[in-house]
Design an enzyme around this catalytic site. Structure first.
Site, PDB file in Angstrom:
ATOM      1  N   ARG A  82       0.854  -1.080   0.020  1.00  0.00           N
ATOM      2  CA  ARG A  82       0.172  -0.071   0.045  1.00  0.00           C
ATOM      3  C   ARG A  82       1.014   1.230   0.089  1.00  0.00           C
ATOM      4  O   ARG A  82       1.885   1.294   0.591  1.00  0.00           O
ATOM      5  CB  ARG A  82      -0.924   0.198   1.402  1.00  0.00           C
ATOM      6  N   TYR A 225      -1.099  -4.042  -6.548  1.00  0.00           N
ATOM      7  CA  TYR A 225      -1.073  -4.727  -5.429  1.00  0.00           C
ATOM      8  C   TYR A 225      -2.063  -4.635  -4.240  1.00  0.00           C
ATOM      9  O   TYR A 225      -2.462  -3.336  -4.022  1.00  0.00           O
ATOM     10  CB  TYR A 225       0.480  -4.010  -4.948  1.00  0.00           C
ATOM     11  N   GLY A 226      -2.307  -5.615  -3.702  1.00  0.00           N
ATOM     12  CA  GLY A 226      -3.054  -5.595  -2.248  1.00  0.00           C
ATOM     13  C   GLY A 226      -4.032  -4.545  -2.207  1.00  0.00           C
ATOM     14  O   GLY A 226      -5.021  -4.323  -3.012  1.00  0.00           O
ATOM     15  N   GLY A 227      -3.847  -3.806  -1.094  1.00  0.00           N
ATOM     16  CA  GLY A 227      -4.774  -2.726  -0.655  1.00  0.00           C
ATOM     17  C   GLY A 227      -4.923  -1.537  -1.586  1.00  0.00           C
ATOM     18  O   GLY A 227      -5.943  -0.889  -1.725  1.00  0.00           O
ATOM     19  N   LYS A 234      -9.254  -2.189   1.878  1.00  0.00           N
ATOM     20  CA  LYS A 234      -8.940  -1.006   2.826  1.00  0.00           C
ATOM     21  C   LYS A 234      -9.920   0.170   2.377  1.00  0.00           C
ATOM     22  O   LYS A 234     -10.413   1.020   3.043  1.00  0.00           O
ATOM     23  CB  LYS A 234      -7.534  -0.695   2.750  1.00  0.00           C
ATOM     24  N   HIS A 254     -10.789  -1.597  11.992  1.00  0.00           N
ATOM     25  CA  HIS A 254      -9.489  -2.133  11.341  1.00  0.00           C
ATOM     26  C   HIS A 254      -9.346  -3.453  12.688  1.00  0.00           C
ATOM     27  O   HIS A 254      -8.410  -3.393  13.387  1.00  0.00           O
ATOM     28  CB  HIS A 254      -8.386  -1.449  11.344  1.00  0.00           C
ATOM     29  N   SER A 276       0.294  -2.107  12.346  1.00  0.00           N
ATOM     30  CA  SER A 276       0.907  -3.223  11.683  1.00  0.00           C
ATOM     31  C   SER A 276       1.978  -3.944  12.593  1.00  0.00           C
ATOM     32  O   SER A 276       2.613  -3.198  13.453  1.00  0.00           O
ATOM     33  CB  SER A 276       1.685  -2.606  10.503  1.00  0.00           C
ATOM     34  N   CYS A 278       2.159  -6.164  14.515  1.00  0.00           N
ATOM     35  CA  CYS A 278       1.993  -6.679  16.121  1.00  0.00           C
ATOM     36  C   CYS A 278       1.369  -8.057  16.521  1.00  0.00           C
ATOM     37  O   CYS A 278       0.672  -8.295  17.407  1.00  0.00           O
ATOM     38  CB  CYS A 278       0.993  -5.595  16.767  1.00  0.00           C
ATOM     39  N   LYS A 280      -1.192  -9.602  14.430  1.00  0.00           N
ATOM     40  CA  LYS A 280      -2.682  -9.474  14.446  1.00  0.00           C
ATOM     41  C   LYS A 280      -3.130 -10.944  13.869  1.00  0.00           C
ATOM     42  O   LYS A 280      -4.028 -11.272  14.313  1.00  0.00           O
ATOM     43  CB  LYS A 280      -3.056  -8.467  13.619  1.00  0.00           C
ATOM     44  N   ASN A 282      -1.649 -13.574  14.002  1.00  0.00           N
ATOM     45  CA  ASN A 282      -1.179 -14.768  15.127  1.00  0.00           C
ATOM     46  C   ASN A 282      -2.530 -14.651  16.001  1.00  0.00           C
ATOM     47  O   ASN A 282      -3.022 -15.701  16.440  1.00  0.00           O
ATOM     48  CB  ASN A 282       0.035 -14.672  15.492  1.00  0.00           C
ATOM     49  N   ASP A 301      -9.288  -9.055  10.096  1.00  0.00           N
ATOM     50  CA  ASP A 301      -8.513  -7.829   9.819  1.00  0.00           C
ATOM     51  C   ASP A 301      -9.468  -6.697  10.054  1.00  0.00           C
ATOM     52  O   ASP A 301      -9.094  -5.578  10.318  1.00  0.00           O
ATOM     53  CB  ASP A 301      -8.044  -7.617   8.197  1.00  0.00           C
ATOM     54  N   ASN A 391       6.878  -7.766   2.472  1.00  0.00           N
ATOM     55  CA  ASN A 391       5.590  -7.824   2.436  1.00  0.00           C
ATOM     56  C   ASN A 391       5.058  -8.433   1.334  1.00  0.00           C
ATOM     57  O   ASN A 391       3.840  -8.555   1.026  1.00  0.00           O
ATOM     58  CB  ASN A 391       5.242  -6.107   2.041  1.00  0.00           C
ATOM     59  N   SER A 392       5.516  -9.751   1.365  1.00  0.00           N
ATOM     60  CA  SER A 392       5.039 -10.775   0.467  1.00  0.00           C
ATOM     61  C   SER A 392       3.564 -11.393   1.143  1.00  0.00           C
ATOM     62  O   SER A 392       3.854 -11.369   2.284  1.00  0.00           O
ATOM     63  CB  SER A 392       6.020 -11.915   0.129  1.00  0.00           C
ATOM     64  N   ARG A 393       2.984 -11.861   0.276  1.00  0.00           N
ATOM     65  CA  ARG A 393       1.522 -12.011   0.885  1.00  0.00           C
ATOM     66  C   ARG A 393       1.008 -13.519   0.363  1.00  0.00           C
ATOM     67  O   ARG A 393       1.333 -14.177  -0.531  1.00  0.00           O
ATOM     68  CB  ARG A 393       0.563 -10.966   0.271  1.00  0.00           C
ATOM     69  N   PHE A 518       2.199 -15.172  21.760  1.00  0.00           N
ATOM     70  CA  PHE A 518       1.623 -16.443  21.038  1.00  0.00           C
ATOM     71  C   PHE A 518       0.295 -16.957  21.821  1.00  0.00           C
ATOM     72  O   PHE A 518      -0.338 -16.121  22.150  1.00  0.00           O
ATOM     73  CB  PHE A 518       2.511 -17.337  20.626  1.00  0.00           C
ATOM     74  N   ASN A 521      -0.941 -15.442  24.957  1.00  0.00           N
ATOM     75  CA  ASN A 521      -1.874 -14.251  24.906  1.00  0.00           C
ATOM     76  C   ASN A 521      -3.434 -14.545  25.337  1.00  0.00           C
ATOM     77  O   ASN A 521      -3.957 -13.734  25.832  1.00  0.00           O
ATOM     78  CB  ASN A 521      -1.741 -13.382  23.472  1.00  0.00           C
TER      79      ASN A 521
HETATM   80  O1  O2Y Z   1       0.445  -3.918   1.589  1.00  0.00           O
HETATM   81  C1  O2Y Z   1      -0.655  -4.017   1.422  1.00  0.00           C
HETATM   82  O2  O2Y Z   1      -1.368  -3.765   0.026  1.00  0.00           O
HETATM   83  C2  O2Y Z   1      -1.583  -4.838   2.233  1.00  0.00           C
HETATM   84  S1  O2Y Z   1      -2.122  -4.019   3.813  1.00  0.00           S
HETATM   85  C3  O2Y Z   1      -2.894  -5.092   4.586  1.00  0.00           C
HETATM   86  C4  O2Y Z   1      -3.282  -6.328   4.130  1.00  0.00           C
HETATM   87  C5  O2Y Z   1      -3.826  -7.230   4.878  1.00  0.00           C
HETATM   88  C6  O2Y Z   1      -4.376  -6.759   6.016  1.00  0.00           C
HETATM   89  N1  O2Y Z   1      -3.778  -5.685   6.679  1.00  0.00           N
HETATM   90  C7  O2Y Z   1      -3.355  -4.877   6.027  1.00  0.00           C
HETATM   91  C8  O2Y Z   1      -2.839  -3.604   6.684  1.00  0.00           C
HETATM   92  O3  O2Y Z   1      -2.015  -2.867   6.185  1.00  0.00           O
HETATM   93  O4  O2Y Z   1      -3.312  -3.259   7.642  1.00  0.00           O
HETATM   94 MN    MN Z   2      -5.053  -4.622   8.187  1.00  0.00          MN
END
Ligand code: O2Y
Ligand code: MN
Length: 616
Positions: A82, A225-227, A234, A254, A276, A278, A280, A282, A301, A391-393, A518, A521
């Site tokens: 993003r 890409y992604g978001g 998002k 969020h 980010s 932290c 989430k 997990n 998310d 930031n691979s997904r 982990f 928590n």
């Molecule tokens: O980098 C991206 O495009 C993805 S960002 C993302 C993806 C899944 C869940 N949360 C996030 C975030 O940035 O909070």
């Molecule tokens: Mn997120």
């Protein structure tokens, strides 16, 4: 050759409403695609697009014996995340975007977009994706149409939302929908008719991710890409939905959503907001270490929450899949997540093994001897480059997680008992602390800060305020958003969830973690649930109410009394400095900061002064 308007209309399914067809025709007239495809969401459509992307080089099919029905995409190095700096809120009044968003004038931005989108789909197919955020037909769910020139976006949206015929039928039945237009910004033919070859990951150096809160529109240009590109996530489910939520009296957050079942069979539901890095994901797939407790995933998310007929707050997960960070996911850190990735996954920017499987940093202790890295280059251990992009997904349907709750798609949502706000803080913030009331909880959410890690933007170790973990995702002025939270609290009254702050990341003087994290928590969470039940008393402290000595369940845990007390140590002088920083932080929002939050800062300073007196 670009399509004629009459041809465009003839591509539409028979039940597509006129207003929708006119809008699609308008976008096609502007962007000039070669073809239009209305997505039905079928498996056949997905298989066709996957095969097309394998042929074009966008996808590498993974070894079907190791990773059935799974693919790897490698993005351009300039398009890996993003881009907050290119994300805009285009409200008529800059004050409605506020100091934490990039504002742009909507009229000017529309001119820029008209110029950027003109002919941007030449030589490509334009896909029209009807989609639902949330289970179809649910009262909290909402509809949208994403137009995109990226088949990668179509197959990802198919996992992340509910796309196709049922969503179009709901729109045809009169459902309102949010328009979202996306282009990778890489036309294959120029205005003079000169063609160029496609590339595996088309995108543009110029990127605009724009939101129009007054007209509830999204336009995104230049990134695949992604978001930036999966606009249901998002852009819609947070930025535009936060605006809709304010207008309609609900919350678009969020937050992950969990169902927790105690040893006595009682069910609780919790939402949690974390900046980010932290852990989430997990937490969303937590395996509790306390015997008798069960945790199920409702969402990883985003949560949409609305007061229900009984006065309680109900949450749905508006998404249908997980778009999670791959590096660091392993059998040790998150086995549930890892197992969900055994089949039917789209991986983006991870490394490829010699036998056609995937790898990333942290997956195994010892890396393979040879890999193809996320940029398609030969990789060997010690070569000095990460094999997978940080930031691979992975994109995977939520139903593939063995922890998924049987009710994750209940359109009515789940009733929320507890809201957690977390952050990564080496000092000051205790392991868990209960807010004194809703207003204090909103103050805690509004002032959350987290230490930056290498993966996030900013200097490593520096503190970044991330109110409600919504800093990059609130579609309007953050201080107005706090006021909205306060209003929702008034509606909920004594049915409001209890709000807690947690910090799994506290360190001792030698820089060592004080808490194992982990699965453990689940222990502070258990304490929160016992507070909900009124089973335990708590001790008033600076940050809020903390567990009385002996009340936090540490049975079976190798932790000393000294470590335990360090996890809850609250230094009044350090808190005094935090309070001064909070005052400065509030100042940037001017007179928009709700009076109740100034009041909370005053109460906090009172508690600090009392603790300072007691320490003398
Ligand atoms: O980098 C991206 O495009 C993805 S960002 C993302 C993806 C899944 C869940 N949360 C996030 C975030 O940035 O909070
Ligand atoms: Mn997120």
């Amino acid at each position: 050759m670009a399509l004629e308007v009459t041809t465009i209309a003839s591509t539409a399914p028979a039940n597509a409403p006129e207003e929708l067809v006119t809008w699609v025709a308008g976008v096609a007239e502007l962007t000039k695609p070669d073809a239009i495809h209305w997505c039905d969401g079928s498996e056949a459509e997905r298989d066709r697009l996957n095969a097309q992307m394998v042929a074009s080089g966008t996808f590498v099919q993974l070894n079907p014996e190791k990773r059935p029905n799974s693919y790897l995409a490698r993005s351009e190095p300039s398009d890996v995340a993003r881009v907050e700096s290119r994300t805009f809120i285009c409200s008529a009044d800059p004050d409605d975007a506020g100091p934490t968003n990039n504002w742009a004038d909507p009229v000017e931005m529309k001119k820029t977009l008209a110029w950027l989108f003109a002919g941007c789909m030449r030589g490509r197919t334009m896909y029209v994706i009807p989609f639902s955020m949330g289970p179809l037909g649910g009262e909290i769910s909402k509809l949208g149409i994403e137009i995109t020139d990226s088949p990668y976006v179509v197959v990802n949206m198919r996992m992340m939302t509910r796309i196709g015929k049922p969503a179009l039928d709901a729109i045809a039945a009169g459902g309102t929908w949010v328009p979202a237009v996306h282009s990778v910004g890489y036309p294959l033919v120029d205005p003079d008719g000169n063609a160029r070859a496609d590339v595996p990951w088309p995108c543009s150096d110029e990127k605009y991710i724009t939101h129009f809160p007054e007209t509830h529109e999204i336009w995104s240009y230049g990134s695949g890409y992604g978001g930036n590109a999966l606009l249901g996530k998002k852009c819609y489910a947070l930025r535009i939905a936060s605006v809709l939520a304010r207008e309609e009296g609900w919350l678009a957050e969020h937050m992950l959503i969990l169902r927790i079942t105690g040893p006595d069979g009682r069910e609780y539901h919790l939402t949690a907001a974390f900046p980010s890095a932290c852990g989430k994901t997990n937490l969303a797939m937590l395996r509790p270490t306390i015997p008798g407790w069960k945790v199920e995933t409702v969402g990883d998310d985003i949560a949409w929450m609305r007061p229900g007929a009984d006065g309680r707050l109900y949450a749905i997960n508006p998404e249908a899949g997980f778009f999670g960070v791959a590096p660091g996911t392993s059998e040790e850190t998150n086995p549930t997540c890892l197992h969900a990735l055994n089949h039917d996954v789209i991986f983006t920017n991870v490394a490829l093994t010699d036998d056609g499987d995937i790898w990333w940093e942290g997956l195994t202790d010892v890396p393979p001897d040879h890999l193809i890295d996320w940029q398609g280059l030969d990789w060997t251990p010690g070569c000095g480059r990460p094999a997978a992009h940080p930031n691979s997904r992975f994109t995977v349907h939520a139903s593939q997680a063995e922890s998924i709750s049987p009710d994750w798609e209940d359109p009515a949502g789940v009733p929320i008992d507890v809201i957690l706000f977390g952050g990564r803080r080496a000092r000051n913030i205790p392991l868990i602390s209960e807010s004194y009331d809703w207003e204090h909880g909103v103050f805690v959410g509004a002032t959350v800060s987290s230490e930056q890690t290498a993966a996030a933007e900013g200097t490593v170790g520096s503190l970044r305020r991330d109110p409600f973990a919504m800093l990059p995702f609130c579609g309007y002025n953050m201080a107005d958003y706090w006021a909205h939270w306060l209003k929702v609290g008034l509606v909920l009254g004594d049915k409001a969830p209890k709000i807690f702050q947690v910090n799994w990341f506290r360190k001792d003087a030698d820089g060592k973690w004080l808490w194992p994290g982990f699965g453990d928590n689940s222990r502070p969470i258990e304490w929160a649930l016992r507070r909900v039940n009124g089973e335990v008393e708590a001790v008033d402290a600076i940050s809020g109410r903390i567990p009385a000595p002996g009340d936090l369940n540490v049975e079976g845990l190798d932790i000393s009394e000294q470590q335990l007390s360090a996890l809850f140590e609250l230094d009044p002088d350090a808190w005094d400095r935090e309070a001064a920083l909070t005052e400065e932080y509030f100042a940037q929002f001017g007179d928009k900061v709700p009076e109740a939050l100034h009041q909370q800062l005053w109460y906090l300073r009172e508690r600090i002064a009392k603790a300072q007196d007691a320490a003398e």
